[in-house]
Motif scaffolding. Structure first.
Motif, PDB file in Angstrom:
ATOM      1  N   LEU A 133       0.829  -1.200   0.000  1.00 19.53           N
ATOM      2  CA  LEU A 133       0.000   0.000   0.000  1.00 19.53           C
ATOM      3  C   LEU A 133       0.863   1.249   0.000  1.00 19.53           C
ATOM      4  N   ALA A 134       0.338   2.320  -0.567  1.00 18.02           N
ATOM      5  CA  ALA A 134       1.006   3.613  -0.459  1.00 18.02           C
ATOM      6  C   ALA A 134       1.087   3.997   1.015  1.00 18.02           C
ATOM      7  N   PRO A 135       2.137   4.723   1.420  1.00 13.87           N
ATOM      8  CA  PRO A 135       2.351   4.999   2.845  1.00 13.87           C
ATOM      9  C   PRO A 135       1.152   5.591   3.584  1.00 13.87           C
ATOM     10  N   ARG A 136       0.491   6.603   3.020  1.00 11.81           N
ATOM     11  CA  ARG A 136      -0.645   7.206   3.723  1.00 11.81           C
ATOM     12  C   ARG A 136      -1.810   6.243   3.809  1.00 11.81           C
ATOM     13  N   GLN A 137      -1.989   5.414   2.794  1.00 14.07           N
ATOM     14  CA  GLN A 137      -3.045   4.404   2.850  1.00 14.07           C
ATOM     15  C   GLN A 137      -2.788   3.406   3.972  1.00 14.07           C
ATOM     16  N   ARG A 138      -1.541   2.973   4.104  1.00 11.28           N
ATOM     17  CA  ARG A 138      -1.263   1.998   5.161  1.00 11.28           C
ATOM     18  C   ARG A 138      -1.419   2.631   6.541  1.00 11.28           C
ATOM     19  N   ALA A 139      -1.072   3.913   6.673  1.00  9.59           N
ATOM     20  CA  ALA A 139      -1.277   4.597   7.948  1.00  9.59           C
ATOM     21  C   ALA A 139      -2.756   4.642   8.293  1.00  9.59           C
ATOM     22  N   VAL A 140      -3.593   4.986   7.316  1.00 13.68           N
ATOM     23  CA  VAL A 140      -5.039   5.038   7.543  1.00 13.68           C
ATOM     24  C   VAL A 140      -5.568   3.653   7.906  1.00 13.68           C
ATOM     25  N   LEU A 141      -5.150   2.638   7.158  1.00 12.85           N
ATOM     26  CA  LEU A 141      -5.629   1.276   7.415  1.00 12.85           C
ATOM     27  C   LEU A 141      -5.276   0.823   8.824  1.00 12.85           C
ATOM     28  N   ILE A 142      -4.024   1.028   9.221  1.00 12.13           N
ATOM     29  CA  ILE A 142      -3.576   0.555  10.532  1.00 12.13           C
ATOM     30  C   ILE A 142      -4.264   1.321  11.657  1.00 12.13           C
ATOM     31  N   LEU A 143      -4.357   2.632  11.510  1.00 11.37           N
ATOM     32  CA  LEU A 143      -4.990   3.429  12.556  1.00 11.37           C
ATOM     33  C   LEU A 143      -6.485   3.134  12.663  1.00 11.37           C
ATOM     34  N   ARG A 144      -7.151   2.947  11.530  1.00  9.55           N
ATOM     35  CA  ARG A 144      -8.596   2.715  11.555  1.00  9.55           C
ATOM     36  C   ARG A 144      -8.943   1.264  11.858  1.00  9.55           C
ATOM     37  N   ASP A 145      -8.363   0.324  11.102  1.00  8.61           N
ATOM     38  CA  ASP A 145      -8.804  -1.071  11.194  1.00  8.61           C
ATOM     39  C   ASP A 145      -8.079  -1.875  12.261  1.00  8.61           C
ATOM     40  N   VAL A 146      -6.838  -1.525  12.563  1.00  7.26           N
ATOM     41  CA  VAL A 146      -6.102  -2.270  13.587  1.00  7.26           C
ATOM     42  C   VAL A 146      -6.288  -1.631  14.960  1.00  7.26           C
ATOM     43  N   LEU A 147      -6.108  -0.330  15.034  1.00 13.32           N
ATOM     44  CA  LEU A 147      -6.152   0.359  16.328  1.00 13.32           C
ATOM     45  C   LEU A 147      -7.514   0.953  16.645  1.00 13.32           C
ATOM     46  N   GLY A 148      -8.393   0.999  15.658  1.00 12.63           N
ATOM     47  CA  GLY A 148      -9.752   1.451  15.927  1.00 12.63           C
ATOM     48  C   GLY A 148      -9.923   2.944  16.135  1.00 12.63           C
ATOM     49  N   TRP A 149      -9.042   3.751  15.569  1.00 12.88           N
ATOM     50  CA  TRP A 149      -9.171   5.205  15.702  1.00 12.88           C
ATOM     51  C   TRP A 149     -10.366   5.707  14.893  1.00 12.88           C
ATOM     52  N   PRO A 150     -11.097   6.690  15.392  1.00 12.78           N
ATOM     53  CA  PRO A 150     -12.165   7.321  14.597  1.00 12.78           C
ATOM     54  C   PRO A 150     -11.585   8.043  13.387  1.00 12.78           C
ATOM     55  N   ALA A 151     -12.381   8.137  12.340  1.00 10.26           N
ATOM     56  CA  ALA A 151     -11.905   8.776  11.104  1.00 10.26           C
ATOM     57  C   ALA A 151     -11.494  10.222  11.343  1.00 10.26           C
ATOM     58  N   LYS A 152     -12.202  10.931  12.212  1.00 10.62           N
ATOM     59  CA  LYS A 152     -11.861  12.340  12.442  1.00 10.62           C
ATOM     60  C   LYS A 152     -10.496  12.476  13.116  1.00 10.62           C
ATOM     61  N   ASP A 153     -10.139  11.528  13.983  1.00 10.54           N
ATOM     62  CA  ASP A 153      -8.821  11.581  14.626  1.00 10.54           C
ATOM     63  C   ASP A 153      -7.712  11.280  13.628  1.00 10.54           C
ATOM     64  N   VAL A 154      -7.960  10.327  12.729  1.00 10.88           N
ATOM     65  CA  VAL A 154      -6.971  10.019  11.700  1.00 10.88           C
ATOM     66  C   VAL A 154      -6.811  11.210  10.758  1.00 10.88           C
ATOM     67  N   ALA A 155      -7.919  11.847  10.425  1.00  8.23           N
ATOM     68  CA  ALA A 155      -7.864  13.026   9.554  1.00  8.23           C
ATOM     69  C   ALA A 155      -7.057  14.137  10.203  1.00  8.23           C
ATOM     70  N   GLU A 156      -7.246  14.336  11.494  1.00  5.11           N
ATOM     71  CA  GLU A 156      -6.489  15.369  12.192  1.00  5.11           C
ATOM     72  C   GLU A 156      -5.004  15.036  12.195  1.00  5.11           C
TER      73      GLU A 156
END
Length: 321
Positions: A133-156
């Motif tokens: 995956l592209a780096p930002r995609q993998r960051a989003v995937l890990i933060l959202r799907d592995v760690l369960g961060w809300p989308a707004k926190d990942v966006a911030e």
């Protein structure tokens, strides 16, 4: 905790060290390399100390460290590996010792650390897929799907919009489906039932005996083999066995094996005694993926990984350790 401006370096270090192992696993998922993860955690703590006055208590200290670690990973990826992996192999891939994962898992299933070491997101096939995956995609995937961060926190964290984060997550999930094995939900992985243990035993015995026929019978038709950082991904039973034969496996003698596990997967560490040698010395580690009663993937690592995995530096000739 409302701020860190008055905290001295010793106290700050004590706060940060509590999260070292889970941050290391996070960086490992992002980077695919144990050594790069080590360096990045150190960089994370250094950045956190230098920027301690920016912690205002709006999030937890743990979340604040994750933000810094994620950006440190993205910076490293931009510098060292501007392009993601391609073709199904990851030459920088390194194994992760189960004994270190156990340090986090001991916290209990309800602890945040437990999510960080969930078996299905630490196995090597998952790591390989993430690296495509592209780096930002993998960051989003890990933060959202592995760690369960809300989308707004990942966006911030990424300085992006929620819509962009959701779009990146959709693309990342599609990429993972493309690169993950089709039967992933059926993995036995680290949960070794009797059938898995027996298959590993047969694989070990056939390898030590240099029994090509016995090994071939254990491989699924579409088995995949690689040996990072050595280039090359071999797909298909016939292709894999041909590579073994052409590389002189049948001429190998004086092998011993030690069963182990890494990345929550069964593994076998092989030792070799040279002619006239007085001990068996580290050779390679085979990490196995098993599905449907057959070996579906073998990722082999070199002897430089033995110390990190807590394996013996040698085996004596008398068979004792």
């Amino acid at each position: 905790m409302s701020g860190l401006g008055e905290v001295d370096e010793s106290a700050f270090s004590g706060l940060a060290e509590r999260h070292r192992r889970e941050l290391h696993v996070h960086c490992y998922r992002m980077l695919g390399s144990f050594e790069d993860a080590e360096d990045t955690v150190q960089e994370t703590f250094l950045r956190a100390w230098r920027r301690r006055e920016t912690f205002e208590g709006r999030s937890t200290f743990r979340a604040w460290l994750y933000r810094i670690a994620t950006h440190a990973c993205l910076d490293l990826l931009a510098k060292r590996r501007p392009e993601p992996a391609t073709g199904g192999e990851v030459r920088w891939l390194q194994p992760y010792p189960d004994r270190l994962l156990d340090e986090l898992a001991a916290g209990g299933a309800d602890e945040p650390e437990a999510a960080a070491v969930a078996r299905e997101t630490i196995e090597l096939a998952y790591l390989v897929a993430v690296q495509h995956l592209a780096p930002r995609q993998r960051a989003v995937l890990i933060l959202r799907d592995v760690l369960g961060w809300p989308a707004k926190d990942v966006a911030e964290l990424l300085g992006d919009s929620v819509n962009s984060v959701n779009s990146a997550l959709q693309r990342a999930r599609a990429g993972m489906r493309e690169h993950l094995p089709a039967e992933r939900q059926d993995w036995t992985g680290g949960e070794e039932d009797a059938g898995t243990r027996e298959l590993v035993r047969r694989y070990t015995d056939a390898s030590v005996a240099i029994d090509i026929g016995g090994l071939t019978a254990l491989l699924r038709e579409d088995v995949r083999c690689s040996m990072p950082p050595t280039p090359g991904l071999y797909v298909g039973r016939d292709t894999v066995v041909k590579d073994w034969v052409e590389n002189g496996f049948e001429d190998m003698t004086n092998l011993r094996a030690v069963p182990t596990s890494v990345n929550r997967q069964p593994a076998v560490a092989f030792y070799h005694r040279r002619e006239g040698g007085s001990a068996y010395l580290p050779l390679t580690i085979d990490v196995l993926r098993i599905s449907g009663g057959a070996i579906t993937e073998i990722i082999t690592f070199h002897d430089d990984q033995f110390p990190r995995l807590g394996l013996p530096t040698s085996l004596p000739m008398d068979g004792t350790e």
